[in-house]
Design a protein around this motif. Structure first.
Motif, PDB file in Angstrom:
ATOM      1  N   ALA A 460      37.187  57.215  61.377  1.00 15.86           N
ATOM      2  CA  ALA A 460      37.492  57.422  59.964  1.00 15.86           C
ATOM      3  C   ALA A 460      37.170  56.169  59.157  1.00 15.86           C
ATOM      4  O   ALA A 460      36.831  56.246  57.969  1.00 15.86           O
ATOM      5  CB  ALA A 460      38.966  57.797  59.811  1.00 15.86           C
ATOM      6  N   GLN A 461      37.248  55.008  59.801  1.00 17.10           N
ATOM      7  CA  GLN A 461      36.977  53.737  59.097  1.00 17.10           C
ATOM      8  C   GLN A 461      35.580  53.707  58.475  1.00 17.10           C
ATOM      9  O   GLN A 461      35.344  53.024  57.499  1.00 17.10           O
ATOM     10  CB  GLN A 461      37.128  52.546  60.061  1.00 17.10           C
ATOM     11  CG  GLN A 461      38.552  52.326  60.544  1.00 17.10           C
ATOM     12  CD  GLN A 461      39.554  52.295  59.399  1.00 17.10           C
ATOM     13  OE1 GLN A 461      39.319  51.685  58.361  1.00 17.10           O
ATOM     14  NE2 GLN A 461      40.670  53.006  59.570  1.00 17.10           N
ATOM     15  N   MET A 462      34.656  54.488  59.057  1.00 12.36           N
ATOM     16  CA  MET A 462      33.279  54.511  58.530  1.00 12.36           C
ATOM     17  C   MET A 462      33.231  54.989  57.074  1.00 12.36           C
ATOM     18  O   MET A 462      32.281  54.723  56.354  1.00 12.36           O
ATOM     19  CB  MET A 462      32.405  55.473  59.367  1.00 12.36           C
ATOM     20  CG  MET A 462      31.864  54.868  60.652  1.00 12.36           C
ATOM     21  SD  MET A 462      30.967  56.109  61.630  1.00 12.36           S
ATOM     22  CE  MET A 462      29.430  56.277  60.736  1.00 12.36           C
ATOM     23  N   SER A 492      41.530  62.960  50.159  1.00 10.75           N
ATOM     24  CA  SER A 492      41.244  61.504  50.140  1.00 10.75           C
ATOM     25  C   SER A 492      40.714  61.061  48.785  1.00 10.75           C
ATOM     26  O   SER A 492      40.587  59.871  48.534  1.00 10.75           O
ATOM     27  CB  SER A 492      40.212  61.158  51.208  1.00 10.75           C
ATOM     28  OG  SER A 492      38.922  61.581  50.774  1.00 10.75           O
ATOM     29  N   TYR A 493      40.344  62.029  47.927  1.00 13.44           N
ATOM     30  CA  TYR A 493      39.760  61.773  46.596  1.00 13.44           C
ATOM     31  C   TYR A 493      38.408  61.072  46.689  1.00 13.44           C
ATOM     32  O   TYR A 493      37.960  60.432  45.727  1.00 13.44           O
ATOM     33  CB  TYR A 493      40.711  60.981  45.681  1.00 13.44           C
ATOM     34  CG  TYR A 493      42.152  61.460  45.700  1.00 13.44           C
ATOM     35  CD1 TYR A 493      42.456  62.810  45.797  1.00 13.44           C
ATOM     36  CD2 TYR A 493      43.206  60.562  45.615  1.00 13.44           C
ATOM     37  CE1 TYR A 493      43.765  63.257  45.815  1.00 13.44           C
ATOM     38  CE2 TYR A 493      44.530  60.996  45.632  1.00 13.44           C
ATOM     39  CZ  TYR A 493      44.798  62.351  45.744  1.00 13.44           C
ATOM     40  OH  TYR A 493      46.102  62.785  45.764  1.00 13.44           O
ATOM     41  N   ILE A 494      37.753  61.165  47.838  1.00  9.78           N
ATOM     42  CA  ILE A 494      36.382  60.647  47.947  1.00  9.78           C
ATOM     43  C   ILE A 494      35.446  61.771  47.521  1.00  9.78           C
ATOM     44  O   ILE A 494      35.599  62.920  47.976  1.00  9.78           O
ATOM     45  CB  ILE A 494      36.054  60.233  49.409  1.00  9.78           C
ATOM     46  CG1 ILE A 494      36.915  59.039  49.824  1.00  9.78           C
ATOM     47  CG2 ILE A 494      34.574  59.903  49.564  1.00  9.78           C
ATOM     48  CD1 ILE A 494      36.725  58.626  51.276  1.00  9.78           C
ATOM     49  N   HIS A 495      34.489  61.436  46.674  1.00 12.78           N
ATOM     50  CA  HIS A 495      33.533  62.460  46.287  1.00 12.78           C
ATOM     51  C   HIS A 495      32.721  62.871  47.517  1.00 12.78           C
ATOM     52  O   HIS A 495      32.253  62.032  48.284  1.00 12.78           O
ATOM     53  CB  HIS A 495      32.587  61.925  45.202  1.00 12.78           C
ATOM     54  CG  HIS A 495      31.387  62.797  45.031  1.00 12.78           C
ATOM     55  ND1 HIS A 495      30.131  62.400  45.409  1.00 12.78           N
ATOM     56  CD2 HIS A 495      31.270  64.070  44.599  1.00 12.78           C
ATOM     57  CE1 HIS A 495      29.285  63.392  45.172  1.00 12.78           C
ATOM     58  NE2 HIS A 495      29.957  64.414  44.686  1.00 12.78           N
ATOM     59  N   TYR A 588      42.062  63.767  57.378  1.00  7.75           N
ATOM     60  CA  TYR A 588      43.461  63.302  57.410  1.00  7.75           C
ATOM     61  C   TYR A 588      43.529  61.781  57.573  1.00  7.75           C
ATOM     62  O   TYR A 588      44.221  61.093  56.809  1.00  7.75           O
ATOM     63  CB  TYR A 588      44.216  64.008  58.560  1.00  7.75           C
ATOM     64  CG  TYR A 588      45.616  63.483  58.736  1.00  7.75           C
ATOM     65  CD1 TYR A 588      46.655  63.933  57.921  1.00  7.75           C
ATOM     66  CD2 TYR A 588      45.898  62.502  59.687  1.00  7.75           C
ATOM     67  CE1 TYR A 588      47.940  63.433  58.062  1.00  7.75           C
ATOM     68  CE2 TYR A 588      47.177  61.990  59.828  1.00  7.75           C
ATOM     69  CZ  TYR A 588      48.193  62.455  59.013  1.00  7.75           C
ATOM     70  OH  TYR A 588      49.471  61.941  59.138  1.00  7.75           O
ATOM     71  N   TYR A 589      42.795  61.251  58.556  1.00  8.87           N
ATOM     72  CA  TYR A 589      42.912  59.814  58.827  1.00  8.87           C
ATOM     73  C   TYR A 589      42.267  58.977  57.715  1.00  8.87           C
ATOM     74  O   TYR A 589      42.706  57.862  57.437  1.00  8.87           O
ATOM     75  CB  TYR A 589      42.329  59.472  60.202  1.00  8.87           C
ATOM     76  CG  TYR A 589      43.281  59.891  61.303  1.00  8.87           C
ATOM     77  CD1 TYR A 589      44.579  59.388  61.343  1.00  8.87           C
ATOM     78  CD2 TYR A 589      42.897  60.807  62.275  1.00  8.87           C
ATOM     79  CE1 TYR A 589      45.473  59.792  62.331  1.00  8.87           C
ATOM     80  CE2 TYR A 589      43.783  61.208  63.264  1.00  8.87           C
ATOM     81  CZ  TYR A 589      45.070  60.705  63.284  1.00  8.87           C
ATOM     82  OH  TYR A 589      45.964  61.088  64.253  1.00  8.87           O
ATOM     83  N   ILE A 590      41.223  59.510  57.085  1.00  8.70           N
ATOM     84  CA  ILE A 590      40.627  58.779  55.958  1.00  8.70           C
ATOM     85  C   ILE A 590      41.651  58.717  54.814  1.00  8.70           C
ATOM     86  O   ILE A 590      41.895  57.666  54.218  1.00  8.70           O
ATOM     87  CB  ILE A 590      39.308  59.456  55.499  1.00  8.70           C
ATOM     88  CG1 ILE A 590      38.247  59.322  56.591  1.00  8.70           C
ATOM     89  CG2 ILE A 590      38.804  58.835  54.195  1.00  8.70           C
ATOM     90  CD1 ILE A 590      36.984  60.154  56.365  1.00  8.70           C
TER      91      ILE A 590
END
Ligand code: F6R
Length: 611
Positions: A460-462, A492-495, A588-590
């Motif tokens: 997920a760190q990627m 996660s609110y990442i596009h 989830y982890y992101i």
């Protein structure tokens, strides 16, 4: 959208209302409030923010005394989330309080009419119009029941309403149209709620209200009236969900708990429907003639349920050799759809209450199509209005982002495809029996994937520090990528965007730059080589690739990409069932690493009962 509770009985109402609202908070969580009737007056407490803020404000409900009350947790439609717009709303006399889920579409017109009559409004909500209309009619006729019927005759739109009036200190009034509302019969009192999860601690004896019905709840019982205001008896339902099913049970989040529950949920959705190697759908009433006579198949749904439909299209077209059209319910309902007699419309919905999906169902039914729904919530509106229902038996899903409901919907749709394929004679024996064996093996395979959650947490760190993440895939992998991308963006609110790999070079590839994370799905063996070529294309533009593939292709994939997640091999049609699990965990982890509110993402609500 929005949760309603009501209680009338022997106990203090406020703590019961707060407890019910806590269980309904997933329906809306920007503000909350309660109104309690005691000593001939209504006391209201409401505030912007989460339910905890209301609980703190009222000292766990101790500040409001009385054994009758209503409560609300809000997902704002009209007016920003603030203390004033929070429900309950009071009439100008202060003697009527209203909680509402839905939208009053003609509220502006009604508001202007009331203002001409001298009414002033404190909030920007559509709901306050209901409180003031009740006040107006009640002042005119002196009979609250009559005032209520006049009010619902004049409002347009969708509503579930819980109402109290200080002049009737022993009664709660309730009515609904196109928004869920149910009645609970308890030992120490009677209840009103948007959803059974609010009530299972208190009672399992439930009656679902239907559109146009009115109910009057008192300590002694509940009287229900039909649209013509004739008293009526309704069927009671027993709810057998475990109380723990609606609790976190030691997990940090409901979403994680529900991800982990998937092996059990899939087992429950499938095992009893497979007997001696054959799919048995005893809950289906369609005859073999009706199945063979299906002219065209539609799958209609919203959000993740629509994504299940996308997977279903690939699988059902293969199994049935018939065209399957997958439609977003919000588009279908206004598209003048070419659907009619002889067509089967498969409606998919976790909640069974999604307004657009419900409207699409009614549109298709009106045009003569047969409706088969795949639903999780037993007794929900969609289930009740369908010709056939196949329940997913996933148990209550509380996290706003769906996980186990998605998996079980897909499992049920696959079973349906196999069943129809057998009846229609379009699915060969080998495909059928391999798929059935594959379905029975899924829970164990899922357990294996779940056991590797630490690897996914690391991977997920990627993505954690990026603003954009792309998902690519072909065929079933494309259908699955839609869900992977939605899960990521909503919590996660990442596009994020999902693209069919082959389509990238027609425009979107221009967005790939040095370090852009690309999640490449390559589980579908027949197109593995093509998936690899698309991986190479994004790598050539600097994309950082995390691939999802099967164990048998993991080695080949590892040679090319930055990281690989491998799922066990299974029948092609079942790959998304396994593939979705690591994608859910990744999201989830992101989201966890970004400190997001995973179970209650911003701007969202679990059950979308507005357009
Ligand atoms: C996303 C999600 C939503 C729902 C959609 C339809 O995680 O849960 O996209 O899938 O709102 O809801 P139902 O299935 O209740 O009709």
């Amino acid at each position: 959208m929005c949760g309603i509770v009501g209680f009338v009985g022997q106990e203090q109402a406020a703590p019961i209302l707060l407890d019910g609202l806590r269980r309904l908070e997933y329906r809306g969580y920007d503000s909350a409030g309660i109104a309690v009737c005691g000593d001939g007056a209504i006391q209201v407490s409401k505030t912007r923010g989460r339910l905890q803020a209301l609980s703190d404000l009222t000292h766990g409900g101790a500040d409001l005394t009385g054994s009758l009350g209503i409560g609300h947790t809000r997902w704002a439609t009209h007016g920003e989330p603030n203390d004033i717009n929070a429900h309950p709303h009071l009439s100008r006399s202060g003697r009527i309080a209203v909680v509402h889920n839905g939208i009053i579409e003609n509220y502006m017109e009604l508001k202007l009419q009331l203002m001409e009559k001298g009414y002033t409004f404190r909030s920007e909500t559509d709901t306050e119009v209901v409180a003031q209309l009740l006040d107006y009619y009640y002042a005119g006729c002196g009979d609250f029941f009559e005032a209520l019927t006049c009010t619902i005759n004049i409002v347009d739109g969708a509503y579930a309403l819980g109402i109290i009036c200080a002049d009737y200190p022993d009664r709660i009034f309730a009515t609904r149209k196109d928004a869920p509302l149910l009645l609970g019969y308890g030992k120490d009192g009677n209840y009103l709620a948007s959803d059974v999860t609010a009530l299972i601690r208190y009672t399992r004896d439930i009656v679902y209200m239907d559109d146009g019905e009115l109910a009057i709840l008192s300590d002694k019982g509940i009287r229900i009236y039909d649209r013509m205001l004739r008293p009526m008896d309704k069927e009671h339902h027993h709810i057998d969900w475990e109380i723990d099913a609606a609790e976190k049970g030691g997990f940090a989040h409901f979403m994680l708990k529900e991800i982990m529950e998937q092996p059990r949920a899939i087992r429950e959705a499938t095992a009893a429907r497979i007997q001696d190697g054959r799919v048995v759908l005893s809950d289906l009433t369609m005859t073999p003639e009706q199945i063979r006579g299906i002219r065209k198949l539609y799958i209609v749904a919203c959000g993740s349920s629509y994504h299940v439909g996308m997977v279903g299209k690939y699988n059902l077209e293969k199994l049935l050799r018939r065209n399957v059209e997958v439609c977003l319910a919000s588009e279908f309902r206004y598209s003048d759809p070419v659907v009619g007699e002889g067509d089967l419309v498969i409606i998919i919905s976790q909640s069974g209450e999604t307004l657009d999906t419900m409207a699409a169902l009614r549109e298709a039914k009106k045009r003569g199509a047969r409706i088969l729904s795949i639903v999780n919530v037993v007794g929900s509106s969609i289930a009740r209005e369908s010709d056939d229902v196949l329940y997913t038996w996933a148990g209550p899903e509380i996290a706003v982002a769906t996980t186990k409901a998605y998996s079980t919907q897909m499992a049920v749709l696959n079973l349906l495809g196999l069943y129809f394929g057998d009846v229609m004679g379009t699915t060969d024996y080998e495909t059928y029996s391999n798929a059935v064996k594959g379905i029975l093996a899924l829970p164990e395979q899922m357990e294996k994937i779940l056991a590797a959650h630490d690897q996914i947490r690391e991977l997920a760190q990627m993505c954690v520090d990026h603003d954009d993440v792309f998902f690519i895939g072909r065929n079933l992998d494309y259908a699955l990528s839609l869900e992977g991308s939605l899960k990521l963006k909503e919590i996660s609110y990442i596009h994020s965007e999902a693209y069919p790999s082959g389509e990238l070079k027609h425009g979107t590839i221009s967005l790939i730059e040095e370090g852009t994370p690309v999640i490449a799905l390559g589980t579908y063996a027949p197109l593995f080589d093509k998936a690899m070529s698309n991986v190479v294309e994004v790598q050539a533009r600097g994309g950082q690739v995390l691939a999802l593939t099967t164990e048998s292709h993991a080695a080949a994939m590892s040679e090319r990409v930055d990281a690989v997640i491998a799922i066990p091999d299974t029948e092609p049609m079942l790959l998304p069932q396994l593939g979705v699990v690591p994608l859910q965990m990744l999201a989830y982890y992101i989201a966890l690493a970004r400190g997001c509110d995973i179970d209650k993402p911003r701007n969202l609500a679990k059950s979308v009962t507005v357009e």
